[in-house]
Design a protein around this motif. Sequence first.
Motif, PDB file in Angstrom:
ATOM      1  N   ILE A 163      14.170  -9.395   3.351  1.00  0.00           N
ATOM      2  CA  ILE A 163      14.730  -8.880   1.964  1.00  0.00           C
ATOM      3  C   ILE A 163      15.917  -9.958   1.677  1.00  0.00           C
ATOM      4  CG2 ILE A 163      15.527  -7.296   0.548  1.00  0.00           C
ATOM      5  CD1 ILE A 163      12.405  -6.990   1.368  1.00  0.00           C
ATOM      6  N   GLN A 164      16.197 -10.685   0.812  1.00  0.00           N
ATOM      7  CA  GLN A 164      17.353 -11.350   0.462  1.00  0.00           C
ATOM      8  C   GLN A 164      17.750 -12.315   1.689  1.00  0.00           C
ATOM      9  OE1 GLN A 164      20.159  -8.704  -1.182  1.00  0.00           O
ATOM     10  NE2 GLN A 164      19.284  -8.763  -3.105  1.00  0.00           N
ATOM     11  N   GLY A 165      16.310 -12.764   2.475  1.00  0.00           N
ATOM     12  CA  GLY A 165      16.902 -13.580   3.604  1.00  0.00           C
ATOM     13  C   GLY A 165      17.078 -12.705   4.698  1.00  0.00           C
ATOM     14  N   PHE A 166      17.156 -11.725   4.927  1.00  0.00           N
ATOM     15  CA  PHE A 166      17.625 -10.874   6.094  1.00  0.00           C
ATOM     16  C   PHE A 166      16.184  -9.901   6.457  1.00  0.00           C
ATOM     17  CE2 PHE A 166      21.734 -11.846   4.240  1.00  0.00           C
ATOM     18  CZ  PHE A 166      21.908 -12.735   5.110  1.00  0.00           C
ATOM     19  N   LYS A 167      16.183  -9.871   7.757  1.00  0.00           N
ATOM     20  CA  LYS A 167      15.123  -9.176   8.128  1.00  0.00           C
ATOM     21  C   LYS A 167      15.250  -7.394   8.123  1.00  0.00           C
ATOM     22  CE  LYS A 167      11.012  -9.701  10.754  1.00  0.00           C
ATOM     23  NZ  LYS A 167       9.913 -10.801  10.799  1.00  0.00           N
ATOM     24  N   GLN A 168      14.430  -6.730   7.729  1.00  0.00           N
ATOM     25  CA  GLN A 168      14.713  -5.188   7.786  1.00  0.00           C
ATOM     26  C   GLN A 168      13.413  -4.699   8.009  1.00  0.00           C
ATOM     27  OE1 GLN A 168      16.817  -3.565   4.428  1.00  0.00           O
ATOM     28  NE2 GLN A 168      18.036  -5.716   3.921  1.00  0.00           N
ATOM     29  N   THR A 169      13.203  -3.460   8.835  1.00  0.00           N
ATOM     30  CA  THR A 169      12.101  -2.815   8.917  1.00  0.00           C
ATOM     31  C   THR A 169      12.320  -1.675   7.880  1.00  0.00           C
ATOM     32  OG1 THR A 169      11.783  -3.661  11.249  1.00  0.00           O
ATOM     33  CG2 THR A 169      10.559  -1.692  10.501  1.00  0.00           C
ATOM     34  N   ILE A 170      11.301  -1.730   7.005  1.00  0.00           N
ATOM     35  CA  ILE A 170      11.182  -0.639   6.013  1.00  0.00           C
ATOM     36  C   ILE A 170      10.000   0.006   6.488  1.00  0.00           C
ATOM     37  CG2 ILE A 170      10.870  -0.619   3.540  1.00  0.00           C
ATOM     38  CD1 ILE A 170      13.121  -2.585   3.811  1.00  0.00           C
ATOM     39  N   PRO A 171      10.269   1.619   6.118  1.00  0.00           N
ATOM     40  CA  PRO A 171       8.963   2.384   6.331  1.00  0.00           C
ATOM     41  C   PRO A 171       7.884   2.099   5.699  1.00  0.00           C
ATOM     42  CG  PRO A 171      11.033   3.435   5.943  1.00  0.00           C
ATOM     43  CD  PRO A 171      11.542   2.049   5.552  1.00  0.00           C
ATOM     44  N   ALA A 172       6.750   1.985   6.082  1.00  0.00           N
ATOM     45  CA  ALA A 172       5.537   1.877   5.211  1.00  0.00           C
ATOM     46  C   ALA A 172       4.361   2.566   5.753  1.00  0.00           C
ATOM     47  CB  ALA A 172       5.171   0.327   5.358  1.00  0.00           C
ATOM     48  N   CYS A 173       3.095   2.149   5.832  1.00  0.00           N
ATOM     49  CA  CYS A 173       2.185   3.068   6.383  1.00  0.00           C
ATOM     50  C   CYS A 173       1.204   2.298   7.305  1.00  0.00           C
ATOM     51  CB  CYS A 173       1.251   3.394   5.068  1.00  0.00           C
ATOM     52  SG  CYS A 173       0.445   2.397   3.881  1.00  0.00           S
ATOM     53  N   ALA A 174       0.439   2.980   8.007  1.00  0.00           N
ATOM     54  CA  ALA A 174      -0.573   2.489   8.959  1.00  0.00           C
ATOM     55  C   ALA A 174      -1.887   2.494   8.224  1.00  0.00           C
ATOM     56  CB  ALA A 174      -0.681   3.565  10.068  1.00  0.00           C
ATOM     57  N   PRO A 175      -2.605   1.559   8.636  1.00  0.00           N
ATOM     58  CA  PRO A 175      -3.974   1.343   8.096  1.00  0.00           C
ATOM     59  C   PRO A 175      -4.980   2.464   8.183  1.00  0.00           C
ATOM     60  CG  PRO A 175      -3.910  -0.009  10.103  1.00  0.00           C
ATOM     61  CD  PRO A 175      -2.419   0.624   9.904  1.00  0.00           C
ATOM     62  N   SER A 176      -5.979   2.657   7.350  1.00  0.00           N
ATOM     63  CA  SER A 176      -6.772   3.837   7.593  1.00  0.00           C
ATOM     64  C   SER A 176      -7.825   3.330   8.494  1.00  0.00           C
ATOM     65  CB  SER A 176      -7.376   4.338   6.444  1.00  0.00           C
ATOM     66  OG  SER A 176      -8.037   3.377   5.722  1.00  0.00           O
ATOM     67  N   ALA A 177      -8.220   2.013   8.588  1.00  0.00           N
ATOM     68  CA  ALA A 177      -9.248   1.435   9.478  1.00  0.00           C
ATOM     69  C   ALA A 177      -8.887   0.001   9.903  1.00  0.00           C
ATOM     70  CB  ALA A 177     -10.562   1.637   8.921  1.00  0.00           C
ATOM     71  N   ILE A 178      -9.357  -0.508  11.094  1.00  0.00           N
ATOM     72  CA  ILE A 178      -8.984  -1.618  11.583  1.00  0.00           C
ATOM     73  C   ILE A 178     -10.593  -2.313  11.973  1.00  0.00           C
ATOM     74  CG2 ILE A 178      -8.150  -3.249  13.525  1.00  0.00           C
ATOM     75  CD1 ILE A 178      -6.191  -0.996  13.787  1.00  0.00           C
ATOM     76  N   PHE A 179     -10.993  -3.307  11.304  1.00  0.00           N
ATOM     77  CA  PHE A 179     -12.326  -4.121  11.560  1.00  0.00           C
ATOM     78  C   PHE A 179     -11.824  -5.373  12.481  1.00  0.00           C
ATOM     79  CE2 PHE A 179     -12.842  -1.019   8.158  1.00  0.00           C
ATOM     80  CZ  PHE A 179     -13.958  -0.396   8.758  1.00  0.00           C
ATOM     81  N   CYS A 216       0.897  -1.189   0.005  1.00  0.00           N
ATOM     82  CA  CYS A 216       0.016   0.011  -0.036  1.00  0.00           C
ATOM     83  C   CYS A 216       0.906   1.279   0.021  1.00  0.00           C
ATOM     84  CB  CYS A 216      -0.784  -0.046   1.471  1.00  0.00           C
ATOM     85  SG  CYS A 216      -2.238  -1.166   0.937  1.00  0.00           S
ATOM     86  N   TYR A 217       1.909   1.096   0.670  1.00  0.00           N
ATOM     87  CA  TYR A 217       2.968   2.410   0.769  1.00  0.00           C
ATOM     88  C   TYR A 217       3.516   2.489  -0.393  1.00  0.00           C
ATOM     89  CZ  TYR A 217       6.851   5.160   2.305  1.00  0.00           C
ATOM     90  OH  TYR A 217       7.826   6.224   2.473  1.00  0.00           O
ATOM     91  N   LYS A 218       3.693   1.566  -1.347  1.00  0.00           N
ATOM     92  CA  LYS A 218       4.419   1.839  -2.541  1.00  0.00           C
ATOM     93  C   LYS A 218       3.570   2.116  -3.687  1.00  0.00           C
ATOM     94  CE  LYS A 218       8.834   1.275  -1.860  1.00  0.00           C
ATOM     95  NZ  LYS A 218       9.935   2.124  -2.089  1.00  0.00           N
ATOM     96  N   THR A 219       2.208   1.676  -3.669  1.00  0.00           N
ATOM     97  CA  THR A 219       1.420   2.109  -4.676  1.00  0.00           C
ATOM     98  C   THR A 219       0.203   2.867  -4.016  1.00  0.00           C
ATOM     99  OG1 THR A 219      -0.207   0.254  -3.621  1.00  0.00           O
ATOM    100  CG2 THR A 219       1.434  -0.537  -5.266  1.00  0.00           C
ATOM    101  N   GLY A 220       0.264   3.574  -3.140  1.00  0.00           N
ATOM    102  CA  GLY A 220      -0.550   4.586  -2.677  1.00  0.00           C
ATOM    103  C   GLY A 220      -2.057   3.981  -2.458  1.00  0.00           C
ATOM    104  N   CYS A 221      -2.079   2.725  -2.479  1.00  0.00           N
ATOM    105  CA  CYS A 221      -3.562   2.444  -2.027  1.00  0.00           C
ATOM    106  C   CYS A 221      -3.793   2.465  -0.699  1.00  0.00           C
ATOM    107  CB  CYS A 221      -3.416   0.697  -2.224  1.00  0.00           C
ATOM    108  SG  CYS A 221      -3.697   0.349  -4.061  1.00  0.00           S
ATOM    109  N   ASP A 222      -5.101   2.395  -0.290  1.00  0.00           N
ATOM    110  CA  ASP A 222      -5.490   2.657   1.045  1.00  0.00           C
ATOM    111  C   ASP A 222      -5.284   1.181   1.722  1.00  0.00           C
ATOM    112  OD1 ASP A 222      -7.227   4.956   2.859  1.00  0.00           O
ATOM    113  OD2 ASP A 222      -7.573   3.107   3.388  1.00  0.00           O
ATOM    114  N   PHE A 223      -4.895   1.230   3.059  1.00  0.00           N
ATOM    115  CA  PHE A 223      -4.580   0.149   3.643  1.00  0.00           C
ATOM    116  C   PHE A 223      -5.842  -0.042   4.845  1.00  0.00           C
ATOM    117  CE2 PHE A 223      -1.532  -1.565   7.101  1.00  0.00           C
ATOM    118  CZ  PHE A 223      -2.127  -2.935   7.149  1.00  0.00           C
ATOM    119  N   ILE A 224      -6.394  -1.218   4.942  1.00  0.00           N
ATOM    120  CA  ILE A 224      -7.297  -1.779   5.632  1.00  0.00           C
ATOM    121  C   ILE A 224      -7.086  -2.947   6.176  1.00  0.00           C
ATOM    122  CG2 ILE A 224     -10.006  -2.023   5.982  1.00  0.00           C
ATOM    123  CD1 ILE A 224     -10.445  -0.521   3.175  1.00  0.00           C
ATOM    124  N   SER A 225      -7.335  -3.019   7.648  1.00  0.00           N
ATOM    125  CA  SER A 225      -6.882  -4.045   8.419  1.00  0.00           C
ATOM    126  C   SER A 225      -7.972  -4.718   8.891  1.00  0.00           C
ATOM    127  CB  SER A 225      -5.931  -3.594   9.640  1.00  0.00           C
ATOM    128  OG  SER A 225      -5.987  -4.355  10.629  1.00  0.00           O
TER     129      SER A 225
END
Length: 444
Positions: free
Chosen positions: A159-175, A131-140
């Motif tokens: 990523i390539q077998g190693f854990k990395q925390t990449i900036p992304a986005c929060a959901p707009s809503a949680i159900f 969602c972060y990369k494509t600009g879509c809204d993120f619903i949880s």
Amino acid sequence: MKPDPSRIEPWLDSRFQCSCGQEHRIPLREVAISSGALRLVPEYCAKEAFSRVLLVVDSRTLDAAGRRLKELFSEHTRQEAPICVLADNELGEVAADEQAIVQVLLDMPPQTQAIIAVGSGTIHDIVRFVCYKTGCDFISVPTAPSVDGFSSVGAPLLIQGFKQTIPACAPSAIFADLDILTKAPQTMVAAGFADMLGKFTSLADWELGRILFGEHYCSTAAEMTRRALNLCIDHIEGIRNRSALGIQKLMEGLILSGISMLMVGNSRPASGAEHHLSHYWEMKFIQQRRKALLHGAKVGAAAVLMAGLYESIALLTEDEVQERVTTRLEQKTYPTEEQDRHRIQQAYGKIADQVLRENFPQGRSAFPPIEDIQPHLVGSWDRILSTAQQVPSPAQMTAWLQTVGGPATPEQLEISPLLVDEALDNAMFVRNRFTILRLNRIIR
Ligand SMILES: [Zn+2]
Ligand SMILES: [Zn+2]
């Protein structure tokens, strides 16, 4: 007037100037925790004018909620909601890795407006990133109350077998549908509770950073995390029995903890040494191609160990601390920066460069030399003691974990004593945050 830190609703979609000096913004707009909350998802999408949505599930969450949600979309909006069913890897699980990310991108119809994560933490992390990369809204749509990361911003990806925390986005809503969540396996419920129990040590670690290094501290976020934790402790019987009320309170706690992280813009309130141990074990499991353990299960067992360190430092007097540090400085037994760099290289292997950058930003240690820390450490010992005394004993932490049926020792998770010792020595380098692991290294 400041909103009640133990309620979710007043904080949604808010922006305010906080007494900590920062402006906080919470992008999460809607949270529903109730029986039948799944039915609200198509309504929310209609209200937000999302006519093209994609559901992301795995084979397990397809049965738990995905298929039903697809039906609800066609009943309510007469629209097809395509489903992306993430494939299991050779270990029989879904990982938040390149394969899963590409699968979502391939299954995503053109002009998708919103992606709905139906599942636990891993599926959320995949969708959050896409969602972060494509600009879509993120619903949880969580299917188990297993982590506090539903509402977080960063996506821990492999990523390539190693854990990395990449900036992304929060959901707009949680159900959060209690009819689904109360049917989640007890191991996942116990893991969510254990992730919350880790807040005792993460909050104390944050205090250490504040006391010793004047680290930025937000008492609103800290208070919210503490209230979230208390909600879970107060409803431990309901959580153990997976009653609707118990699971509702656990879910509220997990989401509030997530909001406190959104507030300060990082995971400091909710993630300290207990999480660093957990990340270290996880990294080693990945290297050994072992099936992943539940995040919260590792955090719970690690929090018991860290409570043990807090218990042991609470026995030391100011004079003893002074004497220990002075003796070690005289005997030159503190590791040098060179020795730490070498240790990181040995312990972290292929991700050592990344860990070195974390620990030596601009080429230098993020922390002053021990000589410079010592006077402040001794001078603030009474404040450190009162912080340590607020952490429950390891026996109490163990009893709580046992009540909800969760593991309380690394042994129960099949983490070897060797790997435990290794993590106690090396996990502090996962982040350049000051924690009980770093304090223990100075005064032990
Ligand atoms: Zn966690
Ligand atoms: Zn604040």
